[in-house]
Each structure stands twice: as C-alpha cells, then as structure tokens.
Design an enzyme around this catalytic site. Structure first.
Site, PDB file in Angstrom:
ATOM      1  N   LYS A  44       1.052  -1.212   0.208  1.00 40.84           N
ATOM      2  CA  LYS A  44       0.134   0.072  -0.001  1.00 40.84           C
ATOM      3  C   LYS A  44       0.964   1.247   0.087  1.00 40.84           C
ATOM      4  O   LYS A  44       0.662   2.088  -0.900  1.00 40.84           O
ATOM      5  CB  LYS A  44      -0.967   0.010   1.197  1.00 40.84           C
ATOM      6  CG  LYS A  44      -1.760  -1.223   1.349  1.00 40.84           C
ATOM      7  CD  LYS A  44      -2.801  -1.165   2.600  1.00 40.84           C
ATOM      8  CE  LYS A  44      -2.018  -1.062   3.820  1.00 40.84           C
ATOM      9  NZ  LYS A  44      -1.230  -2.167   4.102  1.00 40.84           N
ATOM     10  N   ARG A 119      -9.825   0.865   8.220  1.00 43.78           N
ATOM     11  CA  ARG A 119      -9.263  -0.473   8.698  1.00 43.78           C
ATOM     12  C   ARG A 119     -10.236  -1.313   9.597  1.00 43.78           C
ATOM     13  O   ARG A 119     -10.043  -2.408  10.072  1.00 43.78           O
ATOM     14  CB  ARG A 119      -7.997  -0.155   9.571  1.00 43.78           C
ATOM     15  CG  ARG A 119      -6.853  -1.120   9.194  1.00 43.78           C
ATOM     16  CD  ARG A 119      -5.617  -0.422  10.237  1.00 43.78           C
ATOM     17  NE  ARG A 119      -4.732  -1.416  10.196  1.00 43.78           N
ATOM     18  CZ  ARG A 119      -3.552  -0.954   9.347  1.00 43.78           C
ATOM     19  NH1 ARG A 119      -3.511   0.246   8.691  1.00 43.78           N
ATOM     20  NH2 ARG A 119      -2.381  -1.615   9.300  1.00 43.78           N
ATOM     21  N   ARG A 165      11.769  -5.349   4.942  1.00 42.74           N
ATOM     22  CA  ARG A 165      11.722  -4.031   4.806  1.00 42.74           C
ATOM     23  C   ARG A 165      12.505  -2.931   5.552  1.00 42.74           C
ATOM     24  O   ARG A 165      12.697  -3.073   6.830  1.00 42.74           O
ATOM     25  CB  ARG A 165      10.337  -3.548   5.212  1.00 42.74           C
ATOM     26  CG  ARG A 165       9.993  -1.921   5.104  1.00 42.74           C
ATOM     27  CD  ARG A 165       8.547  -1.420   4.994  1.00 42.74           C
ATOM     28  NE  ARG A 165       7.888  -2.094   6.337  1.00 42.74           N
ATOM     29  CZ  ARG A 165       6.480  -1.914   6.415  1.00 42.74           C
ATOM     30  NH1 ARG A 165       5.749  -1.272   5.427  1.00 42.74           N
ATOM     31  NH2 ARG A 165       5.744  -2.530   7.314  1.00 42.74           N
ATOM     32  N   ARG A 198      11.531  -0.906  10.962  1.00 44.01           N
ATOM     33  CA  ARG A 198      10.295  -0.399  11.902  1.00 44.01           C
ATOM     34  C   ARG A 198      10.022  -1.268  12.855  1.00 44.01           C
ATOM     35  O   ARG A 198      10.402  -2.491  12.858  1.00 44.01           O
ATOM     36  CB  ARG A 198       8.944  -0.485  11.091  1.00 44.01           C
ATOM     37  CG  ARG A 198       8.212   0.907  10.576  1.00 44.01           C
ATOM     38  CD  ARG A 198       7.057   0.836   9.500  1.00 44.01           C
ATOM     39  NE  ARG A 198       5.991   0.082  10.016  1.00 44.01           N
ATOM     40  CZ  ARG A 198       4.779  -0.069   9.516  1.00 44.01           C
ATOM     41  NH1 ARG A 198       4.802   0.404   8.210  1.00 44.01           N
ATOM     42  NH2 ARG A 198       3.831  -0.825   9.746  1.00 44.01           N
ATOM     43  N   ARG A 209      -0.182  -8.480  13.577  1.00 42.15           N
ATOM     44  CA  ARG A 209      -0.644  -7.477  12.602  1.00 42.15           C
ATOM     45  C   ARG A 209      -1.390  -8.418  11.694  1.00 42.15           C
ATOM     46  O   ARG A 209      -2.719  -7.758  11.236  1.00 42.15           O
ATOM     47  CB  ARG A 209       0.207  -6.989  12.259  1.00 42.15           C
ATOM     48  CG  ARG A 209       0.800  -5.670  13.262  1.00 42.15           C
ATOM     49  CD  ARG A 209       2.484  -5.466  12.553  1.00 42.15           C
ATOM     50  NE  ARG A 209       2.246  -4.587  11.268  1.00 42.15           N
ATOM     51  CZ  ARG A 209       3.359  -4.280  10.495  1.00 42.15           C
ATOM     52  NH1 ARG A 209       4.567  -4.957  10.701  1.00 42.15           N
ATOM     53  NH2 ARG A 209       3.275  -3.887   9.256  1.00 42.15           N
TER      54      ARG A 209
HETATM   55  P1  AP5 Z   1       4.834  -1.503   1.872  1.00 46.95           P
HETATM   56  O1  AP5 Z   1       4.573  -0.912   0.749  1.00 46.95           O
HETATM   57  O2  AP5 Z   1       5.494  -0.771   2.933  1.00 46.95           O
HETATM   58  O3  AP5 Z   1       3.345  -2.198   2.564  1.00 46.95           O
HETATM   59  P2  AP5 Z   1       2.174  -1.713   3.084  1.00 46.95           P
HETATM   60  O4  AP5 Z   1       0.926  -2.421   2.706  1.00 46.95           O
HETATM   61  O5  AP5 Z   1       2.311  -0.482   3.261  1.00 46.95           O
HETATM   62  O6  AP5 Z   1       2.491  -2.436   4.437  1.00 46.95           O
HETATM   63  P3  AP5 Z   1       2.453  -1.686   6.163  1.00 46.95           P
HETATM   64  O7  AP5 Z   1       3.133  -2.618   7.026  1.00 46.95           O
HETATM   65  O8  AP5 Z   1       2.942  -0.422   6.142  1.00 46.95           O
HETATM   66  O9  AP5 Z   1       0.857  -1.788   6.427  1.00 46.95           O
HETATM   67  P4  AP5 Z   1       0.289  -1.719   7.946  1.00 46.95           P
HETATM   68  O10 AP5 Z   1      -1.128  -1.769   7.355  1.00 46.95           O
HETATM   69  O11 AP5 Z   1       0.558  -3.047   8.668  1.00 46.95           O
HETATM   70  O12 AP5 Z   1       1.130  -0.465   8.488  1.00 46.95           O
HETATM   71  P5  AP5 Z   1       0.570   0.918   8.836  1.00 46.95           P
HETATM   72  O13 AP5 Z   1       1.676   1.553   8.914  1.00 46.95           O
HETATM   73  O14 AP5 Z   1      -0.779   1.088   8.019  1.00 46.95           O
HETATM   74  O15 AP5 Z   1       5.727  -2.789   1.357  1.00 46.95           O
HETATM   75  C1  AP5 Z   1       6.312  -3.698   2.352  1.00 46.95           C
HETATM   76  C2  AP5 Z   1       7.442  -4.214   1.709  1.00 46.95           C
HETATM   77  O16 AP5 Z   1       7.570  -4.972   0.602  1.00 46.95           O
HETATM   78  C3  AP5 Z   1       8.714  -3.186   1.449  1.00 46.95           C
HETATM   79  O17 AP5 Z   1       9.921  -3.445   1.785  1.00 46.95           O
HETATM   80  C4  AP5 Z   1       8.478  -2.992  -0.186  1.00 46.95           C
HETATM   81  O18 AP5 Z   1       9.693  -2.394  -0.820  1.00 46.95           O
HETATM   82  C5  AP5 Z   1       8.238  -4.540  -0.521  1.00 46.95           C
HETATM   83  N1  AP5 Z   1       7.057  -4.182  -1.669  1.00 46.95           N
HETATM   84  C6  AP5 Z   1       5.926  -3.761  -1.993  1.00 46.95           C
HETATM   85  N2  AP5 Z   1       5.394  -4.218  -3.083  1.00 46.95           N
HETATM   86  C7  AP5 Z   1       6.146  -5.124  -3.535  1.00 46.95           C
HETATM   87  C8  AP5 Z   1       6.052  -6.105  -4.531  1.00 46.95           C
HETATM   88  N3  AP5 Z   1       5.055  -5.887  -5.298  1.00 46.95           N
HETATM   89  N4  AP5 Z   1       7.138  -6.998  -4.771  1.00 46.95           N
HETATM   90  C9  AP5 Z   1       8.071  -7.164  -3.963  1.00 46.95           C
HETATM   91  N5  AP5 Z   1       8.268  -6.436  -2.763  1.00 46.95           N
HETATM   92  C10 AP5 Z   1       7.365  -5.444  -2.447  1.00 46.95           C
HETATM   93  O19 AP5 Z   1       0.096   0.767  10.584  1.00 46.95           O
HETATM   94  C11 AP5 Z   1       0.791   0.229  11.369  1.00 46.95           C
HETATM   95  C12 AP5 Z   1      -0.131   0.373  12.676  1.00 46.95           C
HETATM   96  O20 AP5 Z   1      -0.706   1.616  13.061  1.00 46.95           O
HETATM   97  C13 AP5 Z   1      -0.955  -0.593  12.700  1.00 46.95           C
HETATM   98  O21 AP5 Z   1      -0.763  -1.994  12.971  1.00 46.95           O
HETATM   99  C14 AP5 Z   1      -1.937   0.127  13.829  1.00 46.95           C
HETATM  100  O22 AP5 Z   1      -1.690  -0.385  15.007  1.00 46.95           O
HETATM  101  C15 AP5 Z   1      -1.973   1.445  13.480  1.00 46.95           C
HETATM  102  N6  AP5 Z   1      -2.909   1.972  12.587  1.00 46.95           N
HETATM  103  C16 AP5 Z   1      -2.795   2.428  11.292  1.00 46.95           C
HETATM  104  N7  AP5 Z   1      -3.648   2.732  10.775  1.00 46.95           N
HETATM  105  C17 AP5 Z   1      -4.806   2.428  11.479  1.00 46.95           C
HETATM  106  C18 AP5 Z   1      -6.264   2.887  11.660  1.00 46.95           C
HETATM  107  N8  AP5 Z   1      -6.740   3.122  10.249  1.00 46.95           N
HETATM  108  N9  AP5 Z   1      -7.001   2.229  12.738  1.00 46.95           N
HETATM  109  C19 AP5 Z   1      -6.446   1.858  13.632  1.00 46.95           C
HETATM  110  N10 AP5 Z   1      -4.957   1.840  14.031  1.00 46.95           N
HETATM  111  C20 AP5 Z   1      -4.442   2.214  12.684  1.00 46.95           C
END
Ligand code: AP5
Length: 257
Positions: A44, A119, A165, A198, A209
């Site tokens: 994402k 989410r 990552r 991270r 997660r």
């Molecule tokens: P990346 O693009 O970073 O993946 P992502 O989908 O953004 O993953 P996240 O871990 O950031 O998502 P998340 O939803 O767990 O975390 P968030 O920060 O939102 O890609 C990942 C890796 O893969 C990278 O190294 C990239 O290079 C590689 N990659 C990407 N595409 C690829 C491909 N096609 N092929 C090969 N490699 C690839 O949330 C963190 C925390 O915040 C949550 O756990 C929660 O506690 C809180 N939080 C956030 N939002 C909310 C909400 N709305 N409500 C309540 N709590 C929330």
C-alpha cells in the site's frame, strides 16, 4: 448517474485497453478519493508513493500519522504507542478524528490516497458517510465515489516483505533487502541516511498484525464489495506491474466527466 469502477474495468486496464494519460496531464486532473486496501506488507505504502508522484495528490497514511504522533510524544501518541508495538488497532474515534482533520487541508482538493484507512467496518461506514455528505462536492458527483483497490498477496510473501523492509527516516523512501535493496547496504540512495527497521516489523508483532487484519480489516473490503466498488489486484506481481494497473484505473476515473 454514478459510475463505479468494477472488475471489468480492472481486466480492461490489465489488458492495456485504456491508454495512459500524459504524466504532465495527470498532475492537473481530479482523481477523487483512492482507498488502498491490503494486508500489512501488501504494498500500500509503496504504491501510494508512486500515485503521489504521478498525480500530485497526497498520501494519507494513518500508520505514518500515528508514528509521527508517537515520535512527538503527543497525548494521542502516548495512547497509541503500546497498541502499535503490539500489532493491534488504535480506537476508531481517535483515528477518524485524525483523518477528518487531515482531509480539510487544501492539498486534498483534487483527491487523496488513503493508505491503511479505513481499517474497521466502523471506519469504513464513517468515511462513506463523509463522502456522501457533500463535504467532498469539490470533486464533482462522479468522483466522490472512491476508487477502492485491494492488493492480495500470499501469506509467506507478506512475511518476507515485512521482515526485509527498511525505510529512510529522512525522505520516507521504502526499500527491501530482498526485493528492492539500496545501492549501499542500509543506506538511503537519495540522501545517504542510515535506513531503519520499523519497530513492528519483528516476527512476533507481524503475526499479530496479520491476525488483526484478518479479523478486523477484511470486513472493510466486504463493506465496499457489497456496493460493487472493490477492484482486486494481484499484489504478488512485481511492483511496476501493480503500479501500471493502478495508474490505468486512476486514469480512467480521472477521465470520467
Ligand atoms: P509496503 O508498501 O511498505 O507495504 P504496506 O502495505 O504499506 O505495509 P504496512 O506494513 O505499512 O501496512 P500496515 O497496514 O501494517 O502498517 P501501517 O503503517 O498502516 O511494502 C512492504 C515491503 O514490501 C517493502 O519493503 C516494499 O519494498 C516491499 N514490496 C512492496 N510491493 C512489492 C512487490 N510488488 N514485490 C516485492 N516487494 C514489494 O499501520 C501500522 C500500525 O498503525 C497498525 O498496526 C495499527 O496499530 C496502527 N494503525 C494504522 N492505521 C490504523 C487505523 N486506520 N486504525 C487503527 N489503527 C491503525
């Protein structure tokens, strides 16, 4: 009349039937709301940054906003810290208020990319209400309808992506030691900063997660799917292929009157 993007659009886009608009044109079109769904590690953030670059609309990552609050030790950050470290979800009211505040900023005028939001079913219902309330009439009727794209990725691949990552604390660029390594190990190609891992990309937190995603975030996709709005993409493909499909979807939406 409202026009929605659906699976047929996705498959036409994947076949390359709809040509890209010029990238300079893309900087001026109205895209409207874009919602990227997918498990942790689905890509994402990676794809959101590419959309930002092409269309000049902002990425709104609730994870980034929350990590910033934690770093600044605000009241919200102090409440959220343990939740982020444990892989659970911060309360809906807190997150909705944070998003509401962000959406009032003027850089959202032509659209925005939501990454990590909504989410939960409650967050999805809240957002839908906001979009239908007329607050977003600046996009025109057709474009208040969000583009909802869900990227599906195999479980083992998600683990590999998350454990590999790294990100730059200065420019936020995302790397991966397996799939997208920096030119010099652990160093940002753009500004030379030391890359960071991270805090929640440890295996035990990743497992939590992914469980949280299954239990609380999958219903968000069902919510939008019941309205015929979800386009499912194969997120297991190389990044550029996923990007190409997303750009075609956004170009089509932006091209609609
Ligand atoms: P990346 O693009 O970073 O993946 P992502 O989908 O953004 O993953 P996240 O871990 O950031 O998502 P998340 O939803 O767990 O975390 P968030 O920060 O939102 O890609 C990942 C890796 O893969 C990278 O190294 C990239 O290079 C590689 N990659 C990407 N595409 C690829 C491909 N096609 N092929 C090969 N490699 C690839 O949330 C963190 C925390 O915040 C949550 O756990 C929660 O506690 C809180 N939080 C956030 N939002 C909310 C909400 N709305 N409500 C309540 N709590 C929330």
């Amino acid at each position: 009349m409202k026009v929605s993007l659906h699976a047929a659009d996705a498959s036409r886009a994947a076949d390359g039937e709809t040509s890209f608009m010029d990238s300079s044109q893309a900087q001026f079109v109205v895209v409207g709301p874009v919602i990227l769904l997918g498990a942790p590690g689905a890509g994402k953030g990676t794809q959101a940054k590419r959309i930002v670059e092409r269309y000049g609309i902002p990425q709104i990552s609730t994870g980034d906003l929350l990590r910033d609050q934690v770093k600044r030790e605000t009241e919200l950050g102090n409440q959220a810290k343990a939740i982020l470290q444990g892989g659970g979800l911060v309360g809906d009211d807190l997150v909705n208020a944070m998003v509401a505040d962000r959406l009032t900023q003027s850089d959202c005028e032509r659209g925005f990319v939501l990454d990590g939001f909504p989410r939960t079913a409650v967050q999805a219902g809240w957002l839908d209400g906001q979009l239908q309330s007329g607050d977003f009439s600046r996009f025109g009727t057709l474009k208040t309808m969000p583009i909802v794209a869900r990227m599906d990725v195999d479980y083992n691949q998600l683990i590999r992506r998350l454990t590999g990552r790294r990100s730059c604390p200065t420019c936020q660029r995302i790397y991966n030691v397996h799939f997208q390594p920096p030119r010099v190990a652990e160093t940002c190609d753009v500004d030379g900063s030391q890359l960071i891992t991270r805090n929640d990309d440890r295996e035990e937190v990743i497992a939590e997660r992914l469980k949280t995603y299954d239990a609380q975030t999958k219903p968000v996709s069902d919510y939008f799917a019941s309205q015929g709005k979800v386009v499912v993409l194969d997120g297991d493909r190389p990044m550029d292929e996923v990007t190409a499909e997303l750009f075609r979807l956004l170009d089509m939406q932006a091209g609609r009157a």
